[in-house]
Design a protein around this motif. Structure first.
Motif: not given
Length: 303
Positions: A34-61
């Motif tokens: 369970l510990y490893l699953i939580i770590v992987l899920f957190v990393l997955h969420s972070i990557s999605l957040i970063l993807f969204t941020y980069v996409s919005l930044s690119a759109k703003t630029d």
């Protein structure tokens, strides 16, 4: 709308990372702690957040870039219009200068013609007319010079401006604007300042009396060869050509007579004749009166 081809390199990396981590999370439910699953899920969420941020930044630029391009386009259009306006203004100024040059040439030609006419009239004077100051009646019209000023050098432009200023208020009340225009800063004659001033006064006073409507009196002073040439031109009703020929005669009053004894212009002529000059008038009904005076630039006479 996002497509794979429109994504940047960072967006592609983050999207792939998010998908891989998502698969690992699903796989981890069956094989990982369970510990490893939580770590992987957190990393997955972070990557999605970063993807969204980069996409919005690119759109703003991209939006900022579009706005910048639009502003640049507007500035280019405004600059182009400014250049066109400047070109039109330069063309207009050039045309005005060309027209002014033509007017100056025309005015010089007219002054030359008038100068020739004055010279011809002076040369054709009868001997007794040239020596008219031997006649007591005519010489009595010459006003006396102030003490010690007969041979003094005076600035005729300054005298004209001073005289015009003295008449400014009475001219304004009559609806007359007086302008003095000169080609030089100063033009000197050797004469009585008092007499020259009386000459100007008599002619200006005559214009104020007989204009009979709002208008202008322009006094132009210039040089032609070795002489000073003065033109006093008003925009009044003028006189017929036949009457104009007699305006300098003693006690002459034209058909437009209002008041006075008719001595003003005769006295002006007496002053001009005394200093070896010539005076001439041109007018036509409804087109104003012009008085033309020619004086030697250096005139010295003894009382």
């Amino acid at each position: 709308m996002f497509t794979w081809g429109n994504l940047s390199r960072d967006q592609k990396i983050l999207l792939i990372s998010s998908c891989v981590l998502y698969v690992l999370v699903i796989f981890g439910f069956f094989n990982f702690d369970l510990y490893l699953i939580i770590v992987l899920f957190v990393l997955h969420s972070i990557s999605l957040i970063l993807f969204t941020y980069v996409s919005l930044s690119a759109k703003t630029d991209e939006d900022d870039l579009d706005d910048l391009r639009q502003e640049i386009g507007i500035m280019r259009a405004e600059n182009a219009q400014t250049v066109r306006d400047c070109d039109e203004k330069v063309a207009s100024i050039k045309k005005e200068m060309d027209d002014l040059e033509l007017c100056l040439v025309d005015e010089r030609n007219k002054n030359k013609e008038l100068s020739d006419a004055l010279e011809k009239e002076r040369n054709n004077k009868e001997p007794e007319r040239v020596n008219s100051f031997n006649d007591d009646a005519f010489s009595s019209l010459l006003p006396p010079a102030a003490d010690g000023e007969e041979n003094r050098v005076v600035d005729i432009i300054a005298i004209a401006k001073e005289t015009a200023e003295e008449f400014r208020e009475s001219a304004r009340q009559a609806g007359l604007t007086i302008n003095v225009v000169a080609t030089e800063e100063a033009l000197e004659v050797r004469a009585s300042a008092r007499r020259i001033k009386i000459m100007f006064k008599n002619i200006i006073d005559n214009s104020i009396k007989y204009m009979q409507k709002e208008g202008t009196l322009v006094i132009t002073i210039s040089t032609i060869n070795d002489d000073i040439f003065i033109v006093l031109k008003d925009s009044g009703n003028g006189l017929s050509e036949n009457e104009t020929k007699h305006i300098f005669e003693l006690n002459f009053q034209g058909s437009n007579r209002i008041s006075g004894n008719g001595l003003g212009l005769t006295q002006a002529k007496a002053i001009v004749d005394y200093y070896g000059g010539n005076i001439y008038a041109r007018s036509s009904q409804g087109k104003g009166m012009g008085v033309y005076i020619q004086l030697p630039a250096e005139t010295a006479k003894e009382e």
